[in-house]
Design a protein around this motif. Structure first.
Motif, PDB file in Angstrom:
ATOM      1  N   ASP A 260      17.199  18.822 -18.215  1.00  0.00           N
ATOM      2  CA  ASP A 260      15.761  18.671 -17.988  1.00  0.00           C
ATOM      3  C   ASP A 260      14.905  18.562 -19.243  1.00  0.00           C
ATOM      4  N   ASP A 261      15.398  18.965 -20.380  1.00  0.00           N
ATOM      5  CA  ASP A 261      14.595  18.823 -21.599  1.00  0.00           C
ATOM      6  C   ASP A 261      14.806  17.471 -22.273  1.00  0.00           C
ATOM      7  N   GLY A 262      15.615  16.594 -21.630  1.00  0.00           N
ATOM      8  CA  GLY A 262      15.849  15.253 -22.149  1.00  0.00           C
ATOM      9  C   GLY A 262      17.056  15.130 -23.052  1.00  0.00           C
ATOM     10  N   ASN A 263      17.702  16.242 -23.365  1.00  0.00           N
ATOM     11  CA  ASN A 263      18.894  16.194 -24.216  1.00  0.00           C
ATOM     12  C   ASN A 263      20.126  15.821 -23.417  1.00  0.00           C
ATOM     13  N   ALA A 264      20.996  15.044 -24.038  1.00  0.00           N
ATOM     14  CA  ALA A 264      22.281  14.708 -23.440  1.00  0.00           C
ATOM     15  C   ALA A 264      23.292  15.769 -23.865  1.00  0.00           C
ATOM     16  N   ILE A 265      24.048  16.262 -22.888  1.00  0.00           N
ATOM     17  CA  ILE A 265      25.086  17.262 -23.180  1.00  0.00           C
ATOM     18  C   ILE A 265      26.396  16.790 -22.566  1.00  0.00           C
ATOM     19  N   ARG A 266      27.488  17.378 -22.985  1.00  0.00           N
ATOM     20  CA  ARG A 266      28.804  17.061 -22.417  1.00  0.00           C
ATOM     21  C   ARG A 266      29.174  18.177 -21.447  1.00  0.00           C
TER      22      ARG A 266
ATOM     23  N   THR B 129      17.874  21.586 -14.480  1.00  0.00           N
ATOM     24  CA  THR B 129      18.022  20.305 -13.788  1.00  0.00           C
ATOM     25  C   THR B 129      18.949  19.430 -14.604  1.00  0.00           C
ATOM     26  N   ILE B 130      19.941  18.841 -13.927  1.00  0.00           N
ATOM     27  CA  ILE B 130      20.924  17.986 -14.573  1.00  0.00           C
ATOM     28  C   ILE B 130      20.845  16.613 -13.945  1.00  0.00           C
ATOM     29  N   ASN B 131      20.580  15.605 -14.764  1.00  0.00           N
ATOM     30  CA  ASN B 131      20.486  14.235 -14.286  1.00  0.00           C
ATOM     31  C   ASN B 131      21.796  13.519 -14.594  1.00  0.00           C
ATOM     32  N   LEU B 132      22.481  13.122 -13.524  1.00  0.00           N
ATOM     33  CA  LEU B 132      23.734  12.385 -13.683  1.00  0.00           C
ATOM     34  C   LEU B 132      23.406  10.903 -13.787  1.00  0.00           C
TER      35      LEU B 132
END
Length: 77
Positions: free
Chosen positions: A49-55, A68-71
């Motif tokens: 949700d903060d706009g960072n991409a994570i693995r 919130t996780i955007n797939l």
């Protein structure tokens, strides 16, 4: 407990702090593509949700009330 919301599937679940995001998604029936399961191939990359991409395979649920996780799809995988 952390309230985790997956987009665009609009699925919400609770997770323990420290639980792998990949495991939380799997428990909900959500498939996140994986490759190496060590974070180097970036196949499991999602956006939080903060706009960072994570693995998702190496990232744990952080200590907060809501996540919130955007797939999104990577056409190369």
């Amino acid at each position: 407990m952390v309230c985790v919301h997956f987009l665009p599937d609009n699925i919400t679940t609770e997770a323990q702090v420290g639980e792998l995001i990949l495991d939380v998604a799997s428990r909900c029936g959500i498939t996140i593509p994986t490759g190496c399961l060590m974070g180097t191939c970036h196949a499991c990359e999602v956006e939080i949700d903060d706009g960072n991409a994570i693995r998702a395979c190496i990232t744990a649920v952080p200590k907060r009330s809501h996540l919130t996780i955007n797939l999104y799809s990577d056409p190369t995988w």
